[in-house]
Each structure stands twice: as C-alpha cells, then as structure tokens.
Scaffold this motif. Structure first.
Motif, PDB file in Angstrom:
ATOM      1  N   THR A  96       0.824  -1.207   0.000  1.00 32.16           N
ATOM      2  CA  THR A  96       0.000   0.000   0.000  1.00 32.16           C
ATOM      3  C   THR A  96       0.859   1.258   0.000  1.00 32.16           C
ATOM      4  O   THR A  96       0.404   2.330  -0.399  1.00 32.16           O
ATOM      5  N   SER A  97       2.092   1.141   0.440  1.00 35.96           N
ATOM      6  CA  SER A  97       3.018   2.279   0.437  1.00 35.96           C
ATOM      7  C   SER A  97       3.593   2.538  -0.954  1.00 35.96           C
ATOM      8  O   SER A  97       4.383   3.452  -1.138  1.00 35.96           O
ATOM      9  N   ARG A  98       3.178   1.706  -1.951  1.00 35.24           N
ATOM     10  CA  ARG A  98       3.665   1.734  -3.331  1.00 35.24           C
ATOM     11  C   ARG A  98       5.051   1.102  -3.459  1.00 35.24           C
ATOM     12  O   ARG A  98       5.629   1.057  -4.537  1.00 35.24           O
ATOM     13  N   ARG A  99       5.582   0.597  -2.392  1.00 39.85           N
ATOM     14  CA  ARG A  99       6.837  -0.155  -2.437  1.00 39.85           C
ATOM     15  C   ARG A  99       6.609  -1.442  -3.205  1.00 39.85           C
ATOM     16  O   ARG A  99       5.553  -2.065  -3.114  1.00 39.85           O
ATOM     17  N   ARG A 100       7.616  -1.867  -3.976  1.00 42.15           N
ATOM     18  CA  ARG A 100       7.514  -3.070  -4.781  1.00 42.15           C
ATOM     19  C   ARG A 100       8.604  -4.051  -4.397  1.00 42.15           C
ATOM     20  O   ARG A 100       9.695  -3.652  -3.989  1.00 42.15           O
ATOM     21  N   ALA A 101       8.313  -5.351  -4.543  1.00 40.23           N
ATOM     22  CA  ALA A 101       9.316  -6.368  -4.246  1.00 40.23           C
ATOM     23  C   ALA A 101       8.946  -7.654  -4.975  1.00 40.23           C
ATOM     24  O   ALA A 101       7.760  -7.956  -5.168  1.00 40.23           O
ATOM     25  N   ALA A 102       9.956  -8.408  -5.388  1.00 41.14           N
ATOM     26  CA  ALA A 102       9.723  -9.723  -5.969  1.00 41.14           C
ATOM     27  C   ALA A 102       9.297 -10.687  -4.862  1.00 41.14           C
ATOM     28  O   ALA A 102       9.633 -10.506  -3.695  1.00 41.14           O
ATOM     29  N   PRO A 110      -3.238 -26.948  -3.661  1.00 39.29           N
ATOM     30  CA  PRO A 110      -4.514 -26.805  -4.383  1.00 39.29           C
ATOM     31  C   PRO A 110      -5.708 -27.372  -3.622  1.00 39.29           C
ATOM     32  O   PRO A 110      -6.834 -26.913  -3.811  1.00 39.29           O
ATOM     33  N   ASP A 111      -5.479 -28.362  -2.752  1.00 35.99           N
ATOM     34  CA  ASP A 111      -6.591 -28.977  -2.027  1.00 35.99           C
ATOM     35  C   ASP A 111      -7.292 -28.003  -1.091  1.00 35.99           C
ATOM     36  O   ASP A 111      -8.470 -28.175  -0.765  1.00 35.99           O
ATOM     37  N   THR A 112      -6.574 -26.999  -0.605  1.00 37.07           N
ATOM     38  CA  THR A 112      -7.191 -25.968   0.234  1.00 37.07           C
ATOM     39  C   THR A 112      -7.142 -24.603  -0.437  1.00 37.07           C
ATOM     40  O   THR A 112      -7.549 -23.606   0.157  1.00 37.07           O
ATOM     41  N   ASP A 113      -6.655 -24.556  -1.678  1.00 33.78           N
ATOM     42  CA  ASP A 113      -6.505 -23.315  -2.443  1.00 33.78           C
ATOM     43  C   ASP A 113      -5.676 -22.286  -1.679  1.00 33.78           C
ATOM     44  O   ASP A 113      -5.986 -21.095  -1.685  1.00 33.78           O
ATOM     45  N   LEU A 114      -4.600 -22.742  -1.045  1.00 32.39           N
ATOM     46  CA  LEU A 114      -3.717 -21.843  -0.313  1.00 32.39           C
ATOM     47  C   LEU A 114      -2.294 -21.926  -0.868  1.00 32.39           C
ATOM     48  O   LEU A 114      -1.877 -22.969  -1.386  1.00 32.39           O
ATOM     49  N   ALA A 115      -1.577 -20.819  -0.768  1.00 35.62           N
ATOM     50  CA  ALA A 115      -0.179 -20.777  -1.177  1.00 35.62           C
ATOM     51  C   ALA A 115       0.571 -19.828  -0.263  1.00 35.62           C
ATOM     52  O   ALA A 115       0.000 -18.860   0.261  1.00 35.62           O
ATOM     53  N   VAL A 116       1.858 -20.121  -0.056  1.00 38.70           N
ATOM     54  CA  VAL A 116       2.737 -19.250   0.717  1.00 38.70           C
ATOM     55  C   VAL A 116       3.828 -18.720  -0.200  1.00 38.70           C
ATOM     56  O   VAL A 116       4.455 -19.483  -0.940  1.00 38.70           O
ATOM     57  N   LEU A 117       4.010 -17.411  -0.191  1.00 37.60           N
ATOM     58  CA  LEU A 117       5.085 -16.751  -0.931  1.00 37.60           C
ATOM     59  C   LEU A 117       6.013 -16.082   0.069  1.00 37.60           C
ATOM     60  O   LEU A 117       5.652 -15.893   1.233  1.00 37.60           O
ATOM     61  N   ARG A 118       7.206 -15.713  -0.396  1.00 42.30           N
ATOM     62  CA  ARG A 118       8.084 -14.909   0.449  1.00 42.30           C
ATOM     63  C   ARG A 118       8.591 -13.726  -0.356  1.00 42.30           C
ATOM     64  O   ARG A 118       9.267 -13.884  -1.372  1.00 42.30           O
ATOM     65  N   ALA A 119       8.207 -12.536   0.099  1.00 45.69           N
ATOM     66  CA  ALA A 119       8.637 -11.310  -0.560  1.00 45.69           C
ATOM     67  C   ALA A 119      10.077 -10.997  -0.187  1.00 45.69           C
ATOM     68  O   ALA A 119      10.519 -11.273   0.934  1.00 45.69           O
ATOM     69  N   GLU A 120      10.793 -10.426  -1.129  1.00 46.69           N
ATOM     70  CA  GLU A 120      12.190 -10.052  -0.889  1.00 46.69           C
ATOM     71  C   GLU A 120      12.236  -8.692  -0.198  1.00 46.69           C
ATOM     72  O   GLU A 120      12.627  -7.680  -0.767  1.00 46.69           O
TER      73      GLU A 120
END
Length: 336
Positions: A96-102, A110-120
């Motif tokens: 929301t601060s307009r900061r961007r990161a990969a 897929p069985d619970t339609d959940l995923a975990v990502l890690r932002a840099e």
C-alpha cells in the motif's frame, strides 16, 4: 427589525442551527464505523497486490494483477490462494506504500486453495492469524483486497454459514469453508477476511458469479497447519481416507450417553467407493470422534492427523452410527 424577524418573534420561533439528534441507533452505527476504521488502519499495510511477471506501473498494467495477499511475518512470508499463483514461480508484490518487491513461491496446496510466498523485503507490517473455531454465524467480518487493481478495497458483511464445502478449480472438494456476505470481486482472491479486532479469520477464495452476497474463505485454523507444511516441505503430504466431511455439533444427550467430552465431530458427507474408508465399512452420516484414540473436534483435527500420518500405516477410527460407538481399522493411501 425586518419583517422576517418580526414574523419569527410573533410565532415564537428562535433562529438556530438544526443538528441531527443522537439516538441509540446512530451511536451503534458510529461504533460499527469506528470498529471497521480501526481494523482498516491496522491491517491495510499488510495487504498486498500480486502480479504475475513484469514490474507493475500505474495505469492499465495494474489492472492485470493476479490477486491479493496478506503478509503474516515481518520477514516477508505472505498468504494467498493457490489459484492466484497457478504455475508461476515468481511474482511481484505491491504494498500500500507503493513499495515493490519480488516474491518467490514457497509452496502451494490446491486442495485448500492456499499458497505461501516470500517477498524479498524485511521489517514489513504483518497481520495476525485468529482462531476460526470460535466463529459464529451472524458475526461481523471485514474483507480486504485489491479487486480489479483497486488497492486497499474494503467491504463488510457477516458470516452467513460455517462448514460449507465447494470444489476448487482442480475439481477437489474444499471442506469446512466460511461463507460470508462481504462483497468480493475478481482480484479479492487471496486477501484476508478479518474479525472486528483485526485478526485474520480466513483467506478469501471464491465468489459465486450468479449470486449476490455469497463469498467463501478458507478458515484460519486450516491455514495454520497448511502454512507449517508448505514452509517445511513445499507441499502438504496427506494420507487419504476416501471421505469428505464437515463439522457437526454433537447432541448433548448423545454425548452424555456415550461418555464423550467433545462438543463437535467430523460428519462423513460422501464416501469414495474405491477408498480405504469404504473398504472399512464407513458410511455417509457417520460421526468420527477419534483417530488412534486421539479425540477429534472436527474436520480440521482430522486433516491435521492425516497430514501427520504416513500413508500405508493403519489407523483406528472411532465413530458414531445412530446411537452406537464403533471402531474401524483403515489403511490410508497417499493423496494424489
């Protein structure tokens, strides 16, 4: 004195500013508004937009976002939907601060339609996962996300049902889902569903396009154990019994009759004719109350136990059929 003033005095009217009266109803609405505003102020910095590939910029490119996510740790772990990530290994986040990161994929389920990502990124604002077992139908909920590229969009509603089930995009049945009335739009997927204290009680996952006021979210307690597996293994390893179930409140008289302490059980909704449960004799309507002598409070407990259980090793289920406690020995297989 003017004629208007004379007329006012003759009628006994004094000139004064008219202000709306404060009534109990107005005070309740003010309290409701303050509660929502407080949640938005506290949690919105932890809600992110997700984009597949490229570096989003202002304008049309932002309307190509894959969905929403919510940061759950200050070092960049975030939750979203599996269908938002798809087969993409690398996404970009916009805060929301307009900061961007990969953001790199940690794991998806897929069985619970959940995923975990890690932002840099580090030192990030984050949200807290609540206890979805305490939810009640009629409870106020707040949905946050970035639908159609419009960041930090907020909607409110109530929990309209608990223990729902629907099929994910890969055809599997997602169980024990929260149904709510907070309006959702494409792009809300992966955003948090919050209670009035700002705790994440679910991850919004789907809407029914032909209906109004029907949205679904994966409950926080399901999310917690999925997170632990995704961070540890990149996927959730499950033993498969061949049933679909939902939480069912036990009749108090039945619980006393059978000397059971728990208030809920896992009710068998469907049985795979070729699965281990069918071979062991389980039927629709059976109420599973324990696995390997470990008391179950519902579907989440059953799923956790199976996630921790190795396929091919027998388990003992205790279940209620009519007014009788029964036992069955099953040999789970690994879920495909």
């Amino acid at each position: 004195m003017s004629s208007d003033e004379e007329l006012g005095e003759e009628k006994g009217h004094a000139c004064h500013e008219v202000s709306p009266q404060t009534t109990p109803e107005v005070e309740m609405l003010d309290a409701y508004s303050r509660a929502v505003i407080a949640v938005v102020d506290a949690v919105s910095p932890a809600v992110v937009s997700l984009f597949t590939g490229g570096n989003p910029i202002h304008g049309a490119a932002e309307h190509q976002g894959a969905g929403s996510g919510v940061i759950i740790t200050p070092d960049g772990y975030l939750l979203t939907n599996s269908h938002v990530v798809g087969k993409t290994k690398q996404l970009r986040t916009v805060f929301t601060s307009r900061r961007r990161a990969a953001a790199a994929l940690v794991g998806r389920d897929p069985d619970t339609d959940l995923a975990v990502l890690r932002a840099e990124a580090t030192a990030l604002p984050y949200a807290t996962l609540g206890d979805s077992s305490q939810l009640r139908v009629g409870q106020l909920v707040i949905a946050m996300g970035n639908p159609l590229g419009f960041e930090s969009t907020v909607s409110t509603g109530v929990i309209s049902a608990l223990g729902r089930a629907f099929r994910s995009q890969n055809g599997r049945l997602i169980e024990n889902v929260i149904q709510h009335t907070a309006p959702l739009n494409p792009g809300n997927s992966g955003g948090p569903l919050l209670d009035s204290r700002g705790r994440v009680i679910g991850i919004n996952t789907a809407i029914i396009a032909a209906a109004q006021g029907i949205g679904f979210a994966i409950p926080a307690n399901t999310t917690k154990w999925v997170i632990s597996h995704l961070i540890s293994h990149g996927r959730v390893k499950r033993s498969y019994l061949g049933i679909h179930a939902r939480d069912r409140k036990l009749d108090r008289r039945l619980a006393r009759l059978l000397s059971l302490e728990q208030e809920t059980a896992a009710e068998v909704m469907t049985v795979d004719a070729q699965g281990p449960a069918s071979k062991a004799g389980l039927k629709e309507g059976d109420l599973i109350v324990a696995i390997d002598e470990k008391v179950l409070a519902g579907v989440d407990d059953l799923q956790r136990s199976l996630a921790e259980h190795k396929p091919g090793i027998a388990v003992r289920l205790m279940f209620i059929r009519r007014l009788e406690l029964r036992n069955a020995i099953l040999v789970p297989v690994e879920a495909n």
